[in-house]
Design a protein around this motif. Structure first.
Motif, short mmCIF file in Angstrom:
data_model
loop_
_atom_site.label_atom_id
_atom_site.label_comp_id
_atom_site.label_asym_id
_atom_site.label_seq_id
_atom_site.Cartn_x
_atom_site.Cartn_y
_atom_site.Cartn_z
N GLY A 267 1.86 -0.73 8.62
CA GLY A 267 3.28 -0.42 8.49
C GLY A 267 4.14 -1.66 8.58
O GLY A 267 5.07 -1.87 7.79
N PHE A 268 3.83 -2.52 9.54
CA PHE A 268 4.53 -3.79 9.71
C PHE A 268 4.41 -4.65 8.44
O PHE A 268 5.39 -5.21 7.94
CB PHE A 268 3.96 -4.52 10.92
CG PHE A 268 4.42 -5.94 11.08
CD1 PHE A 268 5.59 -6.24 11.75
CD2 PHE A 268 3.66 -6.99 10.56
CE1 PHE A 268 6.01 -7.57 11.89
CE2 PHE A 268 4.07 -8.31 10.70
CZ PHE A 268 5.25 -8.60 11.37
N VAL A 269 3.19 -4.76 7.92
CA VAL A 269 2.94 -5.60 6.74
C VAL A 269 3.72 -5.07 5.55
O VAL A 269 4.34 -5.84 4.79
CB VAL A 269 1.43 -5.66 6.43
CG1 VAL A 269 1.18 -6.26 5.06
CG2 VAL A 269 0.70 -6.46 7.51
N ALA A 270 3.71 -3.74 5.32
CA ALA A 270 4.44 -3.16 4.20
C ALA A 270 5.94 -3.43 4.32
O ALA A 270 6.62 -3.74 3.33
CB ALA A 270 4.17 -1.66 4.12
N MET A 271 6.46 -3.33 5.53
CA MET A 271 7.90 -3.57 5.74
C MET A 271 8.25 -5.04 5.52
O MET A 271 9.30 -5.36 4.97
CB MET A 271 8.29 -3.14 7.15
CG MET A 271 8.20 -1.62 7.37
SD MET A 271 8.28 -1.13 9.11
CE MET A 271 9.98 -1.48 9.50
N LYS A 272 7.35 -5.95 5.92
CA LYS A 272 7.64 -7.37 5.79
C LYS A 272 7.49 -7.86 4.34
O LYS A 272 8.25 -8.72 3.88
CB LYS A 272 6.71 -8.18 6.71
CG LYS A 272 7.06 -8.08 8.18
CD LYS A 272 8.41 -8.71 8.49
CE LYS A 272 8.73 -8.69 9.96
NZ LYS A 272 10.07 -9.25 10.25
N THR A 273 6.48 -7.34 3.63
CA THR A 273 6.22 -7.83 2.27
C THR A 273 6.98 -7.05 1.21
O THR A 273 7.15 -7.53 0.09
CB THR A 273 4.72 -7.75 1.95
OG1 THR A 273 4.30 -6.38 1.98
CG2 THR A 273 3.90 -8.57 2.93
N GLY A 274 7.41 -5.83 1.55
CA GLY A 274 8.06 -4.98 0.57
C GLY A 274 7.10 -4.41 -0.47
O GLY A 274 7.53 -3.88 -1.49
N LYS A 275 5.82 -4.52 -0.21
CA LYS A 275 4.79 -4.04 -1.14
C LYS A 275 3.97 -2.93 -0.48
O LYS A 275 3.72 -2.98 0.73
CB LYS A 275 3.83 -5.18 -1.52
CG LYS A 275 4.50 -6.38 -2.17
CD LYS A 275 5.00 -6.05 -3.57
CE LYS A 275 5.55 -7.29 -4.26
NZ LYS A 275 6.06 -6.98 -5.62
#
Length: 776
Positions: A267-275
């Protein structure tokens, strides 16, 4: 293919093929790894190769230089993400702050250290190898009794020793009955670490929609609603902005009754990368980083009178909790204490648990979760007592059973057993097996120099977990039942079935109650955007609690159906049965389909009645349920090879009222397979430095179909008064009854050689050595 079942048939108790199976066996079901999205990126995690080490520095430049790599995140990036939650609470419990990525040190092999995000999974995997970590390896400890020794390496240096918790429970006059006992037997019994090995490893897909500020997480979980609540807290986003979806789940067995670092991390990664980002666990990762089960070292004592009456039980339980706590880690051994008297009338017990940190992956729920360990212990001790007193093990059990007229029965550990007739399944199993003839056959075999054994287990278990005061996150369950305008029925259950068959059994219940065709009912679950809040599937609770919630929702609907029927028939006295409302005075009737259409058209409504036919019910159970049963196992040991042949396996289980015998048999067979795995083959082995030596199927042996005996299964039915369906639960029964019966059988086979006890797994090498040692 359309079902041939008509609405006039009673489906409760009928063998029916599962609705779920066609999509599963044809490969048309959707698992996490089947989900594809435009612009999807892939994540691979760098994990610690050391069981204990300081991280002096991380250089990710080599990974970031690789074409296709979008980002690398390390512990420094996720400091603000909340810790992995522990839902259990015990006095004095030490709870390490476990970040989603390691900060300055790691404390088990497989500890997540960094995550690479790339356009391709293989690029991400290559990039992980380019990350340079400056490690300072530290001394580790992987065995719980060694971890308790003075001077043992500290798993968490902020505490003076490796104790995670102490827990004590006592009832009755323990010291008195042991001092006055005619016989006292003692034994150290281990219940080794096991790896759950779900066919589908864990996986997460996370998608962040920045415009809506909403996050969707698809994850292979048993508890989608609880996962949503806890991960939202970890990420610091509003719960109603996070949608959790459990698509098809390819096995869980308790290992997916959890909230893992990787779910919040993606979830963190998706929010940070926008992907949108996908992470799929490899099998090696699964064995390293998904929770293990069991991990007990138990010291038992049983006191008895000279006639075989059990008067007291003592237990010192050393629980290997691993390096930190997952959701229920500290709670699992307390379930072992709750069930330590088994099915026997004994009011004097003393139990002490020591939870121990080791440099290993945490233990947590695994099929049975504390109850297999308890039943293995008490059933081994009863056999040891029988051997000491030269009594038949069946006779000793029958003498000590709680009797049917004593229910509800208050146990020494604070439980109230709901209903039972423990002699019935034992006598039935002995009859099916031909027990007396087997003992004659055994005498002849021993005279011929063969090692034949007969083993019994009579188990009880705690299911339908359970009343909310006894659980960390609520023990109720929910259901919404909607009759569509066409008369078709949609059930939304707060349970999250993943192999238990509730899409079938819930439809059977609903079809009977509403008088509609079996194929006109669908059961939906696992999507928090669609289904009302629910607790999830674990602890054999799905039908006993979730099915009951559905039953009560249907009763509310039936009352509303009758109001509409009375209005449409202009009749004050109507009966609803078989899918029709009938006027008791005129005999005229209207179908449920006609009533449904009229309820949504709403041209005319009964007084104080809303349009539509929808009901939601949240049901709080007043007690657990307590299934029971008896297993009989016949084995023969090959003196030359140590090989164990299971020649007969008889299982008689009582799970309350049976909705679908085919589903019950499937649950028993699957449970026996996992119990047999523990008894004969499976063990998670760590070396002294904390390296997992059994991290692949080349080294970790699970039973194959050719290794399974033919299971002669049968049932007795003792309804529970806890719920109106009379059902108790069956998901864990086979596992709980299996291991003690198998071990008792093999010990019985080797008893002429002086063998008194064998710890699991009873592999060929161990048995061969015992045979040679006994012969010598």
């Amino acid at each position: 293919m359309a079902s041939t079942v008509t609405k006039t048939e009673v489906l409760f108790g009928k063998k029916m093929k599962r609705k779920e199976d066609p999509r599963l066996i044809t490969g048309t079901a959707t698992y996490v790894d089947d989900i594809q999205m435009p612009g999807m990126h892939h994540a691979v995690i760098l994990r610690s190769p050391y069981a204990a080490a300081r991280i002096k520095g991380i250089d990710a430049r080599g990974a970031l230089e690789l074409p296709g790599v979008a980002a690398v995140f390390t512990g420094a990036d996720v400091k603000d993400v909340g810790p992995v939650p522990c839902g259990a609470s015990l006095p004095g419990l030490r709870v390490p702050h476990h970040h989603v990525l390691a900060q300055d040190r790691t404390y088990f092999v497989g500890h997540p250290v960094a995550v690479v995000v790339a356009t391709d999974r293989y690029i991400a995997r290559d990039a992980v190898d380019r990350i340079e970590v400056d490690w300072e390896p530290l001394e580790a400890v992987a065995e719980p009794e060694k971890a308790l020794e003075a001077g043992a390496p500290a798993v968490h240096p902020q505490w003076p020793d490796n104790k995670a918790f102490d827990y004590h429970q006592e009832h009755g006059e323990v010291d008195k009955v042991f001092a006055e006992a005619d016989v006292v037997v003692k034994q150290r019994i281990t219940s080794q670490r096991l790896i759950p090995c779900a066919m589908e490893t864990r996986g997460v897909v996370a998608e962040w929609k920045s415009g809506e500020k909403s996050l969707t997480i698809y994850t292979s979980t048993q508890i989608p609603h609880l996962m949503r609540s806890l991960v939202a807290g970890m990420l610091g986003i509003p719960e109603n902005r996070l949608r959790a979806v459990a698509p098809e789940v390819g096995g869980g067995f308790g290992s997916k009754l959890n909230v893992y670092a990787e779910e919040a991390l993606m979830g963190f990664v998706a929010m940070k990368t926008g992907k949108p980002v996908k992470w799929i666990e490899s099998r090696r990762e699964n064995m390293l980083a998904t929770t293990h089960g069991r991990g007990h070292v138990d010291y038992y004592e049983i006191a008895a009178k000279k006639d075989g009456t059990i008067v007291g039980i003592k237990l010192k339980l050393i629980q290997d909790v691993g390096s930190y706590h997952q959701l229920l880690t500290p709670a699992i051994p307390t379930l072992s204490v709750l069930m330590m008297p088994g099915v026997y009338r004994c009011q004097n017990i003393r139990a002490d648990i020591v939870g121990v940190f080791t440099n290993c992956v945490p233990t947590d729920a695994y099929r049975g979760a504390g109850r297999p360990e308890a039943m293995h212990g008490i059933e081994r001790m009863v056999d040891i007592l029988a051997a000491e007193m030269k009594m038949d093990p069946a006779e000793l059990r029958l003498k000590n059973f709680i009797q049917p007229e004593e229910f509800p029965y208050a146990t020494a550990t604070g439980l109230t057993y709901d209903s039972g007739d423990y002699a019935k399944p034992l006598k039935k199993a002995l009859g099916i097996a031909g027990y007396a003839a087997l003992r004659e056959e055994q005498r002849a075999a021993r005279s011929a120099g063969r090692l034949m054994g007969i083993g019994l287990s009579t188990y009880g278990e705690i299911c339908a977990i359970g009343p909310s005061p006894a659980t960390p996150a609520g023990g109720w369950e929910s259901a919404t039942v909607r009759i569509e305008p066409s008369g078709k029925v949609t059930v939304h259950t707060g349970c999250s079935p993943h192999g238990q068959g509730e899409e079938t059994t819930f439809a059977q219940i609903a079809a009977d109650e509403l008088g509609v065709d079996f194929d006109d009912i669908i059961v939906l679950h696992g999507d928090t955007a669609i289904v009302q809040y629910g607790i999830g599937t674990f602890g054999s609770r799905g039908t006993a609690i979730g099915g009951t919630a559905m039953y009560f929702a249907i009763q509310e609907l039936k009352a509303k159906i009758k109001r509409f029927g009375a209005m449409m028939l202009d009749c004050d006295d109507v009966t609803f049965s078989g899918g029709r409302c009938v006027c008791d005075k005129t005999g005229k009737s209207v179908s449920i389909q006609e009533i449904a259409a009229a309820s949504y058209r709403a041209m005319k409504l009964p007084p104080k009645t809303e349009p539509g036919l929808v009901a939601t019910y949240f049901w709080e159970p007043p007690n657990f349920t307590f299934p029971f049963g008896a297993h009989v196992v016949v084995t023969e040991v090959d003196k030359e090879t140590g090989d164990i042949e299971v020649k007969r396996y008889v299982a008689v289980d009582d799970c309350g009222k049976i909705i679908n015998p085919l589903v019950v048999a499937g649950q028993i067979h699957g449970g026996v397979a996992q119990g047999l795995g523990q008894a004969l083959y499976e063990e998670a082995v760590y070396d002294d430095s904390g390296q997992l030596m059994t991290g692949e199927f080349m080294d970790y042996c699970v039973p194959k179909s050719t290794m399974m005996p033919w299971i002669e299964d049968s049932n007795t039915e003792t309804a529970t008064p806890v719920n109106p369906l009379g059902v108790k639960g069956v998901g864990e029964a086979g596992t709980i009854g299996c291991s003690p019966a198998v071990v008792n059988s093999v010990v019985d086979a080797l008893s002429p050689l002086g063998v008194r006890h064998i710890d699991m797994p009873m592999n060929r090498e161990k048995i061969w050595k015992l045979v040679q040692g006994g012969a010598a």
